[in-house]
Scaffold this motif. Sequence first.
Motif, PDB file in Angstrom:
ATOM      1  N   ARG A 181     -29.810  -0.975  30.200  1.00 47.69           N
ATOM      2  CA  ARG A 181     -29.800  -1.254  28.769  1.00 47.69           C
ATOM      3  C   ARG A 181     -30.597  -0.201  27.996  1.00 47.69           C
ATOM      4  NH1 ARG A 181     -31.825  -7.338  28.835  1.00 47.69           N
ATOM      5  NH2 ARG A 181     -33.211  -6.315  30.320  1.00 47.69           N
ATOM      6  N   GLU A 182     -31.768   0.160  28.525  1.00 45.46           N
ATOM      7  CA  GLU A 182     -32.571   1.181  27.866  1.00 45.46           C
ATOM      8  C   GLU A 182     -31.856   2.524  27.885  1.00 45.46           C
ATOM      9  OE1 GLU A 182     -35.638   1.086  26.113  1.00 45.46           O
ATOM     10  OE2 GLU A 182     -34.951  -0.998  26.131  1.00 45.46           O
ATOM     11  N   LEU A 183     -31.148   2.797  28.969  1.00 44.54           N
ATOM     12  CA  LEU A 183     -30.391   4.053  29.064  1.00 44.54           C
ATOM     13  C   LEU A 183     -29.353   4.122  27.959  1.00 44.54           C
ATOM     14  CD1 LEU A 183     -29.041   5.715  32.283  1.00 44.54           C
ATOM     15  CD2 LEU A 183     -27.545   5.429  30.316  1.00 44.54           C
ATOM     16  N   ILE A 184     -28.616   3.037  27.762  1.00 42.33           N
ATOM     17  CA  ILE A 184     -27.573   3.009  26.732  1.00 42.33           C
ATOM     18  C   ILE A 184     -28.186   3.176  25.340  1.00 42.33           C
ATOM     19  CG2 ILE A 184     -25.852   1.534  25.611  1.00 42.33           C
ATOM     20  CD1 ILE A 184     -25.338   0.314  28.417  1.00 42.33           C
ATOM     21  N   LYS A 185     -29.300   2.502  25.110  1.00 45.09           N
ATOM     22  CA  LYS A 185     -29.957   2.591  23.812  1.00 45.09           C
ATOM     23  C   LYS A 185     -30.418   4.018  23.510  1.00 45.09           C
ATOM     24  CE  LYS A 185     -31.868  -2.124  24.153  1.00 45.09           C
ATOM     25  NZ  LYS A 185     -33.120  -2.906  24.231  1.00 45.09           N
ATOM     26  N   LEU A 186     -31.144   4.606  24.469  1.00 46.27           N
ATOM     27  CA  LEU A 186     -31.686   5.942  24.235  1.00 46.27           C
ATOM     28  C   LEU A 186     -30.578   6.989  24.127  1.00 46.27           C
ATOM     29  CD1 LEU A 186     -34.852   5.881  26.514  1.00 46.27           C
ATOM     30  CD2 LEU A 186     -34.808   6.252  24.043  1.00 46.27           C
ATOM     31  N   LYS A 187     -29.533   6.826  24.902  1.00 46.82           N
ATOM     32  CA  LYS A 187     -28.405   7.765  24.810  1.00 46.82           C
ATOM     33  C   LYS A 187     -27.830   7.769  23.398  1.00 46.82           C
ATOM     34  CE  LYS A 187     -23.883   8.797  26.906  1.00 46.82           C
ATOM     35  NZ  LYS A 187     -23.063   8.634  25.688  1.00 46.82           N
ATOM     36  N   ALA A 188     -27.643   6.589  22.815  1.00 49.52           N
ATOM     37  CA  ALA A 188     -27.114   6.489  21.448  1.00 49.52           C
ATOM     38  C   ALA A 188     -28.067   7.128  20.442  1.00 49.52           C
ATOM     39  CB  ALA A 188     -26.864   5.031  21.094  1.00 49.52           C
ATOM     40  N   VAL A 189     -29.361   6.905  20.615  1.00 50.07           N
ATOM     41  CA  VAL A 189     -30.348   7.478  19.698  1.00 50.07           C
ATOM     42  C   VAL A 189     -30.346   8.993  19.794  1.00 50.07           C
ATOM     43  CG1 VAL A 189     -32.808   7.637  19.155  1.00 50.07           C
ATOM     44  CG2 VAL A 189     -31.787   5.414  19.661  1.00 50.07           C
ATOM     45  N   TYR A 190     -30.345   9.513  21.015  1.00 51.53           N
ATOM     46  CA  TYR A 190     -30.316  10.970  21.206  1.00 51.53           C
ATOM     47  C   TYR A 190     -29.102  11.585  20.499  1.00 51.53           C
ATOM     48  CZ  TYR A 190     -33.802  10.446  24.983  1.00 51.53           C
ATOM     49  OH  TYR A 190     -34.935  10.168  25.716  1.00 51.53           O
ATOM     50  N   GLU A 191     -27.953  10.953  20.680  1.00 45.38           N
ATOM     51  CA  GLU A 191     -26.721  11.503  20.106  1.00 45.38           C
ATOM     52  C   GLU A 191     -26.766  11.482  18.577  1.00 45.38           C
ATOM     53  OE1 GLU A 191     -23.627  10.419  23.736  1.00 45.38           O
ATOM     54  OE2 GLU A 191     -23.881   9.022  22.058  1.00 45.38           O
ATOM     55  N   HIS A 192     -27.301  10.412  18.006  1.00 42.79           N
ATOM     56  CA  HIS A 192     -27.417  10.342  16.554  1.00 42.79           C
ATOM     57  C   HIS A 192     -28.368  11.427  16.039  1.00 42.79           C
ATOM     58  CE1 HIS A 192     -25.305   6.488  16.504  1.00 42.79           C
ATOM     59  NE2 HIS A 192     -25.328   6.554  15.185  1.00 42.79           N
ATOM     60  N   LEU A 193     -29.492  11.590  16.700  1.00 43.43           N
ATOM     61  CA  LEU A 193     -30.484  12.555  16.235  1.00 43.43           C
ATOM     62  C   LEU A 193     -29.970  13.987  16.358  1.00 43.43           C
ATOM     63  CD1 LEU A 193     -33.825  11.034  17.576  1.00 43.43           C
ATOM     64  CD2 LEU A 193     -32.970  11.073  15.233  1.00 43.43           C
ATOM     65  N   GLU A 194     -29.270  14.274  17.429  1.00 39.95           N
ATOM     66  CA  GLU A 194     -28.729  15.630  17.588  1.00 39.95           C
ATOM     67  C   GLU A 194     -27.681  15.910  16.515  1.00 39.95           C
ATOM     68  OE1 GLU A 194     -26.370  18.950  18.652  1.00 39.95           O
ATOM     69  OE2 GLU A 194     -25.599  16.890  18.673  1.00 39.95           O
ATOM     70  N   SER A 195     -26.959  14.877  16.086  1.00 38.76           N
ATOM     71  CA  SER A 195     -25.932  15.052  15.066  1.00 38.76           C
ATOM     72  C   SER A 195     -26.520  15.430  13.708  1.00 38.76           C
ATOM     73  CB  SER A 195     -25.098  13.770  14.916  1.00 38.76           C
ATOM     74  OG  SER A 195     -24.344  13.528  16.081  1.00 38.76           O
ATOM     75  N   ILE A 196     -27.776  15.073  13.455  1.00 34.33           N
ATOM     76  CA  ILE A 196     -28.408  15.432  12.186  1.00 34.33           C
ATOM     77  C   ILE A 196     -28.472  16.945  12.040  1.00 34.33           C
ATOM     78  CG2 ILE A 196     -30.548  15.344  10.851  1.00 34.33           C
ATOM     79  CD1 ILE A 196     -31.066  12.584  12.187  1.00 34.33           C
TER      80      ILE A 196
END
Length: 215
Positions: A181-196
């Motif tokens: 669950r933490e893996l899925i959460k952090l993966k989504a956060v990383y992807e959003h932040l890189e998109s900025i």
Amino acid sequence: MFFGKLLPREGNFFELFNQHGAFVVEGARAFMQLVQHYTDPLAREKHSADVIAAERAADKVTAEVNRALHRTFITPLDREQIHSLINSMDDIVDLLQDSSEVMSLYDLQHVSEDVIRLAEISLRCCERVQHVVSLLPNLRDQATAESALKTCEEIDRLESDADRVMRSAMSRLFREEVDTRELIKLKAVYEHLESISDRCEDVANLIEGIVLENS
């Protein structure tokens, strides 16, 4: 000739770009504060609200630019360039809000050093976007045009830095995180932040084109 004098000219597009750029940085700084104080629920809530406020203020500026395009006959830049630029800038603030909301909706319990690093790069990108946008009224000056191109190059380098940080973060995440669950959460956060930083690069690319057309 008389008819031409009656047509709306120029508008205040550069001023509106500057206003929007200020909200981009305001949102990025609030998000940085959110990340840095993530373990404090009250501070987290306050800084999240600040991100939302910046996004809403930026939306109003975007709407005003689009309205001005409809009522202005002669614009200081190509109409499509104005439309693309303000919407690309707005995408940055939208992603800052989205990133904040993802962290909340996914109930992320802690932020990694990689999240902090990506947030720092995002902030630096946003500050450079604000700076390069402020140069738009004076691009016919050679020194200003060169400064704008240099700033666009800085944004490109920061975007590459964000790519490297995310790749490293993803590799570490899939090697070391045992909680799915933490893996899925952090993966989504990383992807959003890189998109900025990607959206900041979009702005840089648009401005590079404007500089080259006006040089």
